[in-house]
Structures are given as C-alpha cells and as structure tokens.
Design a protein around this motif. Structure first.
Motif, PDB file in Angstrom:
ATOM      1  N   LYS A  58       0.836  -1.208   0.000  1.00  0.00           N
ATOM      2  CA  LYS A  58       0.000   0.000   0.000  1.00  0.00           C
ATOM      3  C   LYS A  58       0.870   1.257   0.000  1.00  0.00           C
ATOM      4  CE  LYS A  58      -4.110  -1.815   2.344  1.00  0.00           C
ATOM      5  NZ  LYS A  58      -4.899  -1.758   3.601  1.00  0.00           N
ATOM      6  N   LYS A  59       1.903   1.263   0.833  1.00  0.00           N
ATOM      7  CA  LYS A  59       2.808   2.429   0.879  1.00  0.00           C
ATOM      8  C   LYS A  59       3.507   2.615  -0.462  1.00  0.00           C
ATOM      9  CE  LYS A  59       3.799   2.304   5.815  1.00  0.00           C
ATOM     10  NZ  LYS A  59       4.810   2.035   6.850  1.00  0.00           N
ATOM     11  N   ASN A  60       3.964   1.503  -1.042  1.00  0.00           N
ATOM     12  CA  ASN A  60       4.667   1.593  -2.332  1.00  0.00           C
ATOM     13  C   ASN A  60       3.731   2.098  -3.428  1.00  0.00           C
ATOM     14  OD1 ASN A  60       7.018   0.677  -1.181  1.00  0.00           O
ATOM     15  ND2 ASN A  60       6.794  -1.434  -1.925  1.00  0.00           N
ATOM     16  N   ILE A  61       2.503   1.588  -3.445  1.00  0.00           N
ATOM     17  CA  ILE A  61       1.549   2.023  -4.475  1.00  0.00           C
ATOM     18  C   ILE A  61       1.217   3.500  -4.291  1.00  0.00           C
ATOM     19  CG2 ILE A  61      -0.851   1.786  -5.227  1.00  0.00           C
ATOM     20  CD1 ILE A  61      -0.539  -1.232  -4.892  1.00  0.00           C
ATOM     21  N   SER A  62       1.051   3.923  -3.036  1.00  0.00           N
ATOM     22  CA  SER A  62       0.771   5.339  -2.780  1.00  0.00           C
ATOM     23  C   SER A  62       1.937   6.195  -3.260  1.00  0.00           C
ATOM     24  CB  SER A  62       0.537   5.581  -1.288  1.00  0.00           C
ATOM     25  OG  SER A  62      -0.637   4.940  -0.865  1.00  0.00           O
ATOM     26  N   ALA A  63       3.140   5.759  -2.965  1.00  0.00           N
ATOM     27  CA  ALA A  63       4.326   6.520  -3.407  1.00  0.00           C
ATOM     28  C   ALA A  63       4.401   6.548  -4.930  1.00  0.00           C
ATOM     29  CB  ALA A  63       5.595   5.906  -2.818  1.00  0.00           C
ATOM     30  N   LEU A  64       4.153   5.420  -5.575  1.00  0.00           N
ATOM     31  CA  LEU A  64       4.169   5.375  -7.047  1.00  0.00           C
ATOM     32  C   LEU A  64       3.093   6.283  -7.633  1.00  0.00           C
ATOM     33  CD1 LEU A  64       4.761   1.587  -7.830  1.00  0.00           C
ATOM     34  CD2 LEU A  64       6.291   3.497  -8.348  1.00  0.00           C
ATOM     35  N   LEU A  65       1.902   6.285  -7.041  1.00  0.00           N
ATOM     36  CA  LEU A  65       0.810   7.124  -7.530  1.00  0.00           C
ATOM     37  C   LEU A  65       1.167   8.605  -7.387  1.00  0.00           C
ATOM     38  CD1 LEU A  65      -2.040   7.123  -8.713  1.00  0.00           C
ATOM     39  CD2 LEU A  65      -2.930   7.078  -6.395  1.00  0.00           C
ATOM     40  N   ARG A  66       1.730   8.980  -6.238  1.00  0.00           N
ATOM     41  CA  ARG A  66       2.160  10.371  -6.038  1.00  0.00           C
ATOM     42  C   ARG A  66       3.230  10.758  -7.051  1.00  0.00           C
ATOM     43  NH1 ARG A  66       4.394  10.064  -1.121  1.00  0.00           N
ATOM     44  NH2 ARG A  66       2.995   8.591  -0.170  1.00  0.00           N
ATOM     45  N   THR A  67       4.182   9.859  -7.224  1.00  0.00           N
ATOM     46  CA  THR A  67       5.257  10.123  -8.184  1.00  0.00           C
ATOM     47  C   THR A  67       4.698  10.262  -9.592  1.00  0.00           C
ATOM     48  OG1 THR A  67       6.781   8.854  -6.812  1.00  0.00           O
ATOM     49  CG2 THR A  67       7.453   9.257  -9.088  1.00  0.00           C
ATOM     50  N   ALA A  68       3.765   9.395  -9.954  1.00  0.00           N
ATOM     51  CA  ALA A  68       3.176   9.448 -11.297  1.00  0.00           C
ATOM     52  C   ALA A  68       2.403  10.745 -11.492  1.00  0.00           C
ATOM     53  CB  ALA A  68       2.274   8.248 -11.514  1.00  0.00           C
ATOM     54  N   ARG A  69       1.656  11.179 -10.490  1.00  0.00           N
ATOM     55  CA  ARG A  69       0.910  12.432 -10.605  1.00  0.00           C
ATOM     56  C   ARG A  69       1.868  13.614 -10.759  1.00  0.00           C
ATOM     57  NH1 ARG A  69      -3.519  11.144  -5.951  1.00  0.00           N
ATOM     58  NH2 ARG A  69      -4.952   9.952  -7.262  1.00  0.00           N
ATOM     59  N   GLN A  70       2.920  13.613  -9.958  1.00  0.00           N
ATOM     60  CA  GLN A  70       3.908  14.704 -10.069  1.00  0.00           C
ATOM     61  C   GLN A  70       4.577  14.706 -11.439  1.00  0.00           C
ATOM     62  OE1 GLN A  70       6.534  14.090  -6.751  1.00  0.00           O
ATOM     63  NE2 GLN A  70       5.154  15.071  -5.274  1.00  0.00           N
ATOM     64  N   GLU A  71       4.864  13.510 -11.930  1.00  0.00           N
ATOM     65  CA  GLU A  71       5.494  13.398 -13.252  1.00  0.00           C
ATOM     66  C   GLU A  71       4.548  13.894 -14.341  1.00  0.00           C
ATOM     67  OE1 GLU A  71       8.635  12.721 -15.755  1.00  0.00           O
ATOM     68  OE2 GLU A  71       8.616  12.709 -13.584  1.00  0.00           O
ATOM     69  N   VAL A  72       3.240  13.576 -14.217  1.00  0.00           N
ATOM     70  CA  VAL A  72       2.250  14.055 -15.191  1.00  0.00           C
ATOM     71  C   VAL A  72       2.172  15.581 -15.127  1.00  0.00           C
ATOM     72  CG1 VAL A  72      -0.219  14.110 -15.739  1.00  0.00           C
ATOM     73  CG2 VAL A  72       0.923  11.935 -15.299  1.00  0.00           C
ATOM     74  N   MET A  73       2.161  16.129 -13.930  1.00  0.00           N
ATOM     75  CA  MET A  73       2.107  17.581 -13.783  1.00  0.00           C
ATOM     76  C   MET A  73       3.369  18.230 -14.360  1.00  0.00           C
ATOM     77  SD  MET A  73       0.317  17.840  -9.985  1.00  0.00           S
ATOM     78  CE  MET A  73       1.029  19.398  -9.613  1.00  0.00           C
ATOM     79  N   ARG A  74       4.513  17.628 -14.131  1.00  0.00           N
ATOM     80  CA  ARG A  74       5.779  18.165 -14.664  1.00  0.00           C
ATOM     81  C   ARG A  74       5.757  18.135 -16.188  1.00  0.00           C
ATOM     82  NH1 ARG A  74      10.569  16.695 -16.553  1.00  0.00           N
ATOM     83  NH2 ARG A  74      10.179  14.483 -16.427  1.00  0.00           N
ATOM     84  N   LYS A  75       5.276  17.019 -16.748  1.00  0.00           N
ATOM     85  CA  LYS A  75       5.248  16.890 -18.209  1.00  0.00           C
ATOM     86  C   LYS A  75       4.242  17.875 -18.811  1.00  0.00           C
ATOM     87  CE  LYS A  75       7.618  12.864 -18.757  1.00  0.00           C
ATOM     88  NZ  LYS A  75       8.348  12.176 -19.720  1.00  0.00           N
ATOM     89  N   ASP A  76       3.090  18.058 -18.103  1.00  0.00           N
ATOM     90  CA  ASP A  76       2.121  19.046 -18.574  1.00  0.00           C
ATOM     91  C   ASP A  76       2.759  20.445 -18.608  1.00  0.00           C
ATOM     92  OD1 ASP A  76       0.019  17.334 -19.083  1.00  0.00           O
ATOM     93  OD2 ASP A  76      -0.977  17.653 -17.134  1.00  0.00           O
ATOM     94  N   ALA A  77       3.518  20.746 -17.582  1.00  0.00           N
ATOM     95  CA  ALA A  77       4.191  22.060 -17.518  1.00  0.00           C
ATOM     96  C   ALA A  77       5.192  22.185 -18.656  1.00  0.00           C
ATOM     97  CB  ALA A  77       4.866  22.241 -16.172  1.00  0.00           C
ATOM     98  N   VAL A  78       5.943  21.131 -18.944  1.00  0.00           N
ATOM     99  CA  VAL A  78       6.924  21.144 -20.037  1.00  0.00           C
ATOM    100  C   VAL A  78       6.199  21.324 -21.362  1.00  0.00           C
ATOM    101  CG1 VAL A  78       8.602  19.743 -21.305  1.00  0.00           C
ATOM    102  CG2 VAL A  78       8.661  19.815 -18.811  1.00  0.00           C
ATOM    103  N   ILE A  79       5.081  20.616 -21.527  1.00  0.00           N
ATOM    104  CA  ILE A  79       4.321  20.711 -22.783  1.00  0.00           C
ATOM    105  C   ILE A  79       3.792  22.140 -22.958  1.00  0.00           C
ATOM    106  CG2 ILE A  79       2.207  19.948 -23.946  1.00  0.00           C
ATOM    107  CD1 ILE A  79       2.742  17.161 -22.787  1.00  0.00           C
ATOM    108  N   GLN A  80       3.267  22.733 -21.899  1.00  0.00           N
ATOM    109  CA  GLN A  80       2.752  24.108 -21.997  1.00  0.00           C
ATOM    110  C   GLN A  80       3.885  25.080 -22.335  1.00  0.00           C
ATOM    111  OE1 GLN A  80       0.745  25.178 -18.414  1.00  0.00           O
ATOM    112  NE2 GLN A  80      -1.205  24.216 -19.053  1.00  0.00           N
ATOM    113  N   ARG A  81       5.003  24.902 -21.703  1.00  0.00           N
ATOM    114  CA  ARG A  81       6.157  25.782 -21.966  1.00  0.00           C
ATOM    115  C   ARG A  81       6.599  25.648 -23.408  1.00  0.00           C
ATOM    116  NH1 ARG A  81      10.431  23.912 -18.725  1.00  0.00           N
ATOM    117  NH2 ARG A  81      11.328  23.103 -20.597  1.00  0.00           N
ATOM    118  N   LEU A  82       6.687  24.417 -23.919  1.00  0.00           N
ATOM    119  CA  LEU A  82       7.099  24.186 -25.292  1.00  0.00           C
ATOM    120  C   LEU A  82       6.057  24.761 -26.262  1.00  0.00           C
ATOM    121  CD1 LEU A  82       8.579  20.578 -25.202  1.00  0.00           C
ATOM    122  CD2 LEU A  82       9.807  22.717 -25.498  1.00  0.00           C
ATOM    123  N   ASN A  83       4.764  24.612 -25.919  1.00  0.00           N
ATOM    124  CA  ASN A  83       3.713  25.178 -26.767  1.00  0.00           C
ATOM    125  C   ASN A  83       3.818  26.692 -26.819  1.00  0.00           C
ATOM    126  OD1 ASN A  83       2.521  22.848 -27.665  1.00  0.00           O
ATOM    127  ND2 ASN A  83       0.987  22.776 -26.021  1.00  0.00           N
TER     128      ASN A  83
END
Length: 137
Positions: free
Chosen positions: A104-129
């Motif tokens: 459960k702890k590992n999945i929660s950490a992976l989910l948090r990491t994945a959300r942060q990574e999605v947010m980071r990539k969204d920010a990169v995509i907006q900046r590039l756009n």
C-alpha cells in the motif's frame, strides 16, 4: 367327617379350567440331603455362571475404555495438529498483513510520483507550446 375318594374327585371335577400346579409335589418325599446346602459341583456351576457374567461385563468395560481412550488420544492429536496449523496461519497472516501494508505504501508513493510526473510533463508541454507559438506582430 370322613372324606372319601368320591368327595375328592368331586372337588377336583368342579372346574376343569383350574389346574393344581402343586399336584406332582409330594411334601413327604423330601430327604434331609435335599434340604441341606447344594453339593459342590452345583455350587461351582452357579459360581461359574456368575463369574462368566462378571467377566463379560469386565471385558465389555475394558473394550469400551480402550476404545474411548484411543478416540480421546486421536482427538488430542487432532487438537495439537489444529493448534499447530493455527499458529502457522497466524504467522502467515501477520506476514501477509505486513506485506500488504508495504505494498500500500509503495503504491501510494508510485501514484504520487506518477501524478507529479504528469504535472511536470504538462508544464513542459505548456512551456514548449508557448515557446513554439509565433509571436504576433
């Protein structure tokens, strides 16, 4: 009053349904040996019968005791086996609960990491756009 044979015959003839069960007993023919205690062979036979009954009862009790004792020992063995299995299951349950909590702890950490990574990539995509859009004159 004298009783004659005819009077006796008339008394016995009154009811054909009545039977004198003591007719064949002759009270005067008992000898003193019959009135005394039974002979040793008769006593031994009667004692053998009682001994046989007592022996059969004792054997019945012993076989019942033996059967109950073996069933009791089997039940005791089964109880020990079930206790052993219960302890194994409790140990396994504890291990599985621990593993579940880690997962459960590992999945929660992976989910948090994945959300942060999605947010980071969204920010990169907006900046590039924004950087790729031509600047309006």
């Amino acid at each position: 009053m004298e009783s004659t044979g005819n009077d006796m015959a008339r008394v016995f003839a009154v009811s054909e349904d009545s039977v004198d069960i003591y007719d064949d007993l002759d009270l005067n023919n008992f000898s003193t040996s019959e009135k005394s205690s039974p002979n040793p062979s008769q006593l031994k036979e009667s004692m053998d019968l009682y001994e046989e009954i007592v022996t059969e009862e004792q054997q019945g009790r012993e076989s019942s005791y033996t059967e109950l004792k073996s069933r009791f020992q089997a039940a005791q063995h089964q109880i020990k086996e079930l206790h052993r299995r219960l302890q194994q299951m409790e140990i396994q349950n504890t291990g599985l609960n621990t593993e579940n909590n880690h997962l459960k702890k590992n999945i929660s950490a992976l989910l948090r990491t994945a959300r942060q990574e999605v947010m980071r990539k969204d920010a990169v995509i907006q900046r590039l756009n924004q950087s790729s859009q031509p600047v309006a004159p």
